[in-house]
Motif scaffolding. Structure first.
Motif, PDB file in Angstrom:
ATOM      1  N   ALA A   1     -20.175  60.436   3.393  1.00 30.22           N
ATOM      2  CA  ALA A   1     -20.636  60.389   4.783  1.00 30.22           C
ATOM      3  C   ALA A   1     -20.365  61.719   5.489  1.00 30.22           C
ATOM      4  O   ALA A   1     -21.210  62.185   6.265  1.00 30.22           O
ATOM      5  CB  ALA A   1     -19.971  59.239   5.531  1.00 30.22           C
ATOM      6  N   GLY A   2     -19.235  62.323   5.214  1.00 32.83           N
ATOM      7  CA  GLY A   2     -18.935  63.628   5.814  1.00 32.83           C
ATOM      8  C   GLY A   2     -19.936  64.690   5.392  1.00 32.83           C
ATOM      9  O   GLY A   2     -20.382  65.508   6.206  1.00 32.83           O
ATOM     10  N   TRP A   3     -20.286  64.671   4.130  1.00 32.32           N
ATOM     11  CA  TRP A   3     -21.253  65.636   3.611  1.00 32.32           C
ATOM     12  C   TRP A   3     -22.646  65.359   4.188  1.00 32.32           C
ATOM     13  O   TRP A   3     -23.343  66.285   4.615  1.00 32.32           O
ATOM     14  CB  TRP A   3     -21.257  65.562   2.090  1.00 32.32           C
ATOM     15  N   LEU A   4     -23.048  64.097   4.225  1.00 29.86           N
ATOM     16  CA  LEU A   4     -24.360  63.735   4.768  1.00 29.86           C
ATOM     17  C   LEU A   4     -24.443  64.007   6.268  1.00 29.86           C
ATOM     18  O   LEU A   4     -25.522  64.290   6.800  1.00 29.86           O
ATOM     19  CB  LEU A   4     -24.667  62.264   4.485  1.00 29.86           C
ATOM     20  N   ALA A   5     -23.332  63.932   6.966  1.00 28.63           N
ATOM     21  CA  ALA A   5     -23.307  64.147   8.420  1.00 28.63           C
ATOM     22  C   ALA A   5     -23.691  65.574   8.800  1.00 28.63           C
ATOM     23  O   ALA A   5     -24.089  65.815   9.948  1.00 28.63           O
ATOM     24  CB  ALA A   5     -21.929  63.808   8.974  1.00 28.63           C
ATOM     25  N   GLU A   6     -23.607  66.490   7.869  1.00 29.50           N
ATOM     26  CA  GLU A   6     -23.967  67.879   8.162  1.00 29.50           C
ATOM     27  C   GLU A   6     -25.424  67.995   8.608  1.00 29.50           C
ATOM     28  O   GLU A   6     -25.785  68.937   9.296  1.00 29.50           O
ATOM     29  CB  GLU A   6     -23.707  68.763   6.947  1.00 29.50           C
ATOM     30  N   ALA A   7     -26.263  67.033   8.234  1.00 32.95           N
ATOM     31  CA  ALA A   7     -27.670  67.043   8.644  1.00 32.95           C
ATOM     32  C   ALA A   7     -27.855  66.516  10.063  1.00 32.95           C
ATOM     33  O   ALA A   7     -28.963  66.574  10.605  1.00 32.95           O
ATOM     34  CB  ALA A   7     -28.511  66.208   7.672  1.00 32.95           C
ATOM     35  N   ALA A   8     -26.782  66.002  10.682  1.00 38.18           N
ATOM     36  CA  ALA A   8     -26.819  65.473  12.049  1.00 38.18           C
ATOM     37  C   ALA A   8     -27.874  64.382  12.216  1.00 38.18           C
ATOM     38  O   ALA A   8     -28.578  64.320  13.225  1.00 38.18           O
ATOM     39  CB  ALA A   8     -27.023  66.601  13.062  1.00 38.18           C
ATOM     40  N   ARG A   9     -28.005  63.540  11.218  1.00 36.53           N
ATOM     41  CA  ARG A   9     -28.917  62.398  11.250  1.00 36.53           C
ATOM     42  C   ARG A   9     -28.109  61.130  11.005  1.00 36.53           C
ATOM     43  O   ARG A   9     -27.024  61.189  10.419  1.00 36.53           O
ATOM     44  CB  ARG A   9     -29.985  62.532  10.149  1.00 36.53           C
ATOM     45  N   PRO A  10     -28.606  59.959  11.423  1.00 32.67           N
ATOM     46  CA  PRO A  10     -27.865  58.726  11.153  1.00 32.67           C
ATOM     47  C   PRO A  10     -27.640  58.524   9.653  1.00 32.67           C
ATOM     48  O   PRO A  10     -28.467  58.913   8.833  1.00 32.67           O
ATOM     49  CB  PRO A  10     -28.786  57.634  11.709  1.00 32.67           C
ATOM     50  N   ILE A  11     -26.510  57.924   9.347  1.00 31.92           N
ATOM     51  CA  ILE A  11     -26.170  57.590   7.964  1.00 31.92           C
ATOM     52  C   ILE A  11     -26.173  56.071   7.872  1.00 31.92           C
ATOM     53  O   ILE A  11     -25.503  55.393   8.655  1.00 31.92           O
ATOM     54  CB  ILE A  11     -24.795  58.158   7.586  1.00 31.92           C
ATOM     55  N   ARG A  12     -26.937  55.556   6.911  1.00 35.69           N
ATOM     56  CA  ARG A  12     -27.082  54.116   6.781  1.00 35.69           C
ATOM     57  C   ARG A  12     -26.667  53.658   5.390  1.00 35.69           C
ATOM     58  O   ARG A  12     -26.698  54.422   4.435  1.00 35.69           O
ATOM     59  CB  ARG A  12     -28.531  53.706   7.036  1.00 35.69           C
ATOM     60  N   LEU A  13     -26.324  52.391   5.327  1.00 37.91           N
ATOM     61  CA  LEU A  13     -26.053  51.725   4.062  1.00 37.91           C
ATOM     62  C   LEU A  13     -26.334  50.255   4.264  1.00 37.91           C
ATOM     63  O   LEU A  13     -26.561  49.803   5.390  1.00 37.91           O
ATOM     64  CB  LEU A  13     -24.613  51.970   3.592  1.00 37.91           C
ATOM     65  N   SER A  14     -26.346  49.508   3.184  1.00 37.90           N
ATOM     66  CA  SER A  14     -26.577  48.075   3.313  1.00 37.90           C
ATOM     67  C   SER A  14     -25.626  47.339   2.389  1.00 37.90           C
ATOM     68  O   SER A  14     -25.142  47.885   1.403  1.00 37.90           O
ATOM     69  CB  SER A  14     -28.032  47.714   2.999  1.00 37.90           C
ATOM     70  N   TYR A  15     -25.371  46.081   2.756  1.00 39.38           N
ATOM     71  CA  TYR A  15     -24.473  45.246   1.963  1.00 39.38           C
ATOM     72  C   TYR A  15     -24.865  43.789   2.145  1.00 39.38           C
ATOM     73  O   TYR A  15     -25.443  43.404   3.162  1.00 39.38           O
ATOM     74  CB  TYR A  15     -23.004  45.473   2.350  1.00 39.38           C
ATOM     75  N   HIS A  16     -24.561  42.999   1.144  1.00 42.54           N
ATOM     76  CA  HIS A  16     -24.880  41.575   1.189  1.00 42.54           C
ATOM     77  C   HIS A  16     -24.006  40.896   2.244  1.00 42.54           C
ATOM     78  O   HIS A  16     -22.813  41.207   2.355  1.00 42.54           O
ATOM     79  CB  HIS A  16     -24.650  40.939  -0.188  1.00 42.54           C
ATOM     80  N   PRO A  17     -24.542  39.959   3.016  1.00 42.91           N
ATOM     81  CA  PRO A  17     -23.759  39.297   4.062  1.00 42.91           C
ATOM     82  C   PRO A  17     -22.511  38.583   3.539  1.00 42.91           C
ATOM     83  O   PRO A  17     -21.538  38.441   4.273  1.00 42.91           O
ATOM     84  CB  PRO A  17     -24.725  38.285   4.675  1.00 42.91           C
ATOM     85  N   ASP A  18     -22.513  38.158   2.298  1.00 44.91           N
ATOM     86  CA  ASP A  18     -21.343  37.485   1.723  1.00 44.91           C
ATOM     87  C   ASP A  18     -20.281  38.452   1.211  1.00 44.91           C
ATOM     88  O   ASP A  18     -19.194  38.030   0.825  1.00 44.91           O
ATOM     89  CB  ASP A  18     -21.763  36.567   0.564  1.00 44.91           C
ATOM     90  N   ASN A  19     -20.586  39.739   1.204  1.00 41.16           N
ATOM     91  CA  ASN A  19     -19.647  40.731   0.705  1.00 41.16           C
ATOM     92  C   ASN A  19     -18.714  41.159   1.842  1.00 41.16           C
ATOM     93  O   ASN A  19     -18.874  42.218   2.449  1.00 41.16           O
ATOM     94  CB  ASN A  19     -20.404  41.927   0.114  1.00 41.16           C
ATOM     95  N   THR A  20     -17.741  40.309   2.108  1.00 38.93           N
ATOM     96  CA  THR A  20     -16.843  40.546   3.242  1.00 38.93           C
ATOM     97  C   THR A  20     -15.960  41.780   3.039  1.00 38.93           C
ATOM     98  O   THR A  20     -15.608  42.448   4.010  1.00 38.93           O
ATOM     99  CB  THR A  20     -15.968  39.312   3.508  1.00 38.93           C
ATOM    100  N   ALA A  21     -15.631  42.101   1.793  1.00 39.94           N
ATOM    101  CA  ALA A  21     -14.822  43.301   1.532  1.00 39.94           C
ATOM    102  C   ALA A  21     -15.600  44.555   1.919  1.00 39.94           C
ATOM    103  O   ALA A  21     -15.053  45.465   2.552  1.00 39.94           O
ATOM    104  CB  ALA A  21     -14.397  43.348   0.070  1.00 39.94           C
ATOM    105  N   ALA A  22     -16.885  44.605   1.557  1.00 41.52           N
ATOM    106  CA  ALA A  22     -17.709  45.759   1.926  1.00 41.52           C
ATOM    107  C   ALA A  22     -17.865  45.844   3.439  1.00 41.52           C
ATOM    108  O   ALA A  22     -17.747  46.924   4.020  1.00 41.52           O
ATOM    109  CB  ALA A  22     -19.074  45.669   1.250  1.00 41.52           C
ATOM    110  N   ALA A  23     -18.122  44.703   4.084  1.00 45.14           N
ATOM    111  CA  ALA A  23     -18.276  44.691   5.542  1.00 45.14           C
ATOM    112  C   ALA A  23     -17.024  45.226   6.220  1.00 45.14           C
ATOM    113  O   ALA A  23     -17.116  46.038   7.147  1.00 45.14           O
ATOM    114  CB  ALA A  23     -18.589  43.278   6.021  1.00 45.14           C
ATOM    115  N   ALA A  24     -15.863  44.796   5.759  1.00 43.50           N
ATOM    116  CA  ALA A  24     -14.605  45.255   6.357  1.00 43.50           C
ATOM    117  C   ALA A  24     -14.407  46.755   6.135  1.00 43.50           C
ATOM    118  O   ALA A  24     -14.003  47.477   7.055  1.00 43.50           O
ATOM    119  CB  ALA A  24     -13.434  44.464   5.778  1.00 43.50           C
ATOM    120  N   LEU A  25     -14.695  47.223   4.930  1.00 45.95           N
ATOM    121  CA  LEU A  25     -14.547  48.656   4.633  1.00 45.95           C
ATOM    122  C   LEU A  25     -15.461  49.481   5.525  1.00 45.95           C
ATOM    123  O   LEU A  25     -15.014  50.417   6.195  1.00 45.95           O
ATOM    124  CB  LEU A  25     -14.860  48.928   3.160  1.00 45.95           C
TER     125      LEU A  25
END
Length: 155
Positions: free
Chosen positions: A107-131
């Motif tokens: 994310a730090g490297w991608l932020a250099e472009a000054a554009r939004p950074i997105r990702l997706s995760y399954h709604p049941d993946n509570t560990a990913a959501a918390a992270l």
């Protein structure tokens, strides 16, 4: 090599490196825990094939010092936003802060472009959501396939 100075809980330096002739086999063999296979591919090899046949996605090997411990992808969407996807940390290496260090580094490297950074995760993946929430990603209300989209705005 992408190196933001992140370290895992064991103090190992975490870097992201291109997948090449010297590391593709250990990257392909990266496998999550069995209980995570509902959310990610059973082997990182699937993501390597996707990036080999895609003009959007790019694979990176996740290293702890000089050992391959995972895989992550990044891409650029039509609107210029940056995406993180296909993150798998090997089952034997989990619980050491490698996922957190990987996302922070990419994310730090991608932020250099000054554009939004997105990702997706399954709604049941509570560990990913918390992270992702702990790293500043916020749900957008959009979905991608059956996954929730979250976004981080570079500061």
């Amino acid at each position: 090599m992408i190196n933001s100075g992140e370290r895992d809980r064991l103090g190992r330096r975490v870097t992201l490196r291109p997948v090449d002739d010297g590391n593709w086999r250990p990257v392909a063999d990266v496998a999550p825990r069995d209980d995570q296979r509902a959310f990610v591919a059973a082997l990182a090899a699937r993501y390597l094939l996707l990036t080999a046949h895609s003009e959007v996605w790019n694979s990176l090997a996740v290293y702890a010092e000089e050992t391959v411990v995972g895989h992550v992808m990044w891409g650029v969407d039509d609107d210029g936003s940056r995406w993180i996807g296909g993150m798998v940390i090997d089952a034997a290496e989990q619980g050491r802060g490698l996922g957190r260090a990987t996302v922070r580094t990419l994310a730090g490297w991608l932020a250099e472009a000054a554009r939004p950074i997105r990702l997706s995760y399954h709604p049941d993946n509570t560990a990913a959501a918390a992270l992702y929430t702990s790293l500043g990603f916020h749900p957008t209300g959009a979905t991608e396939d059956d996954e929730l989209v979250a976004e981080l705005h570079p500061s």
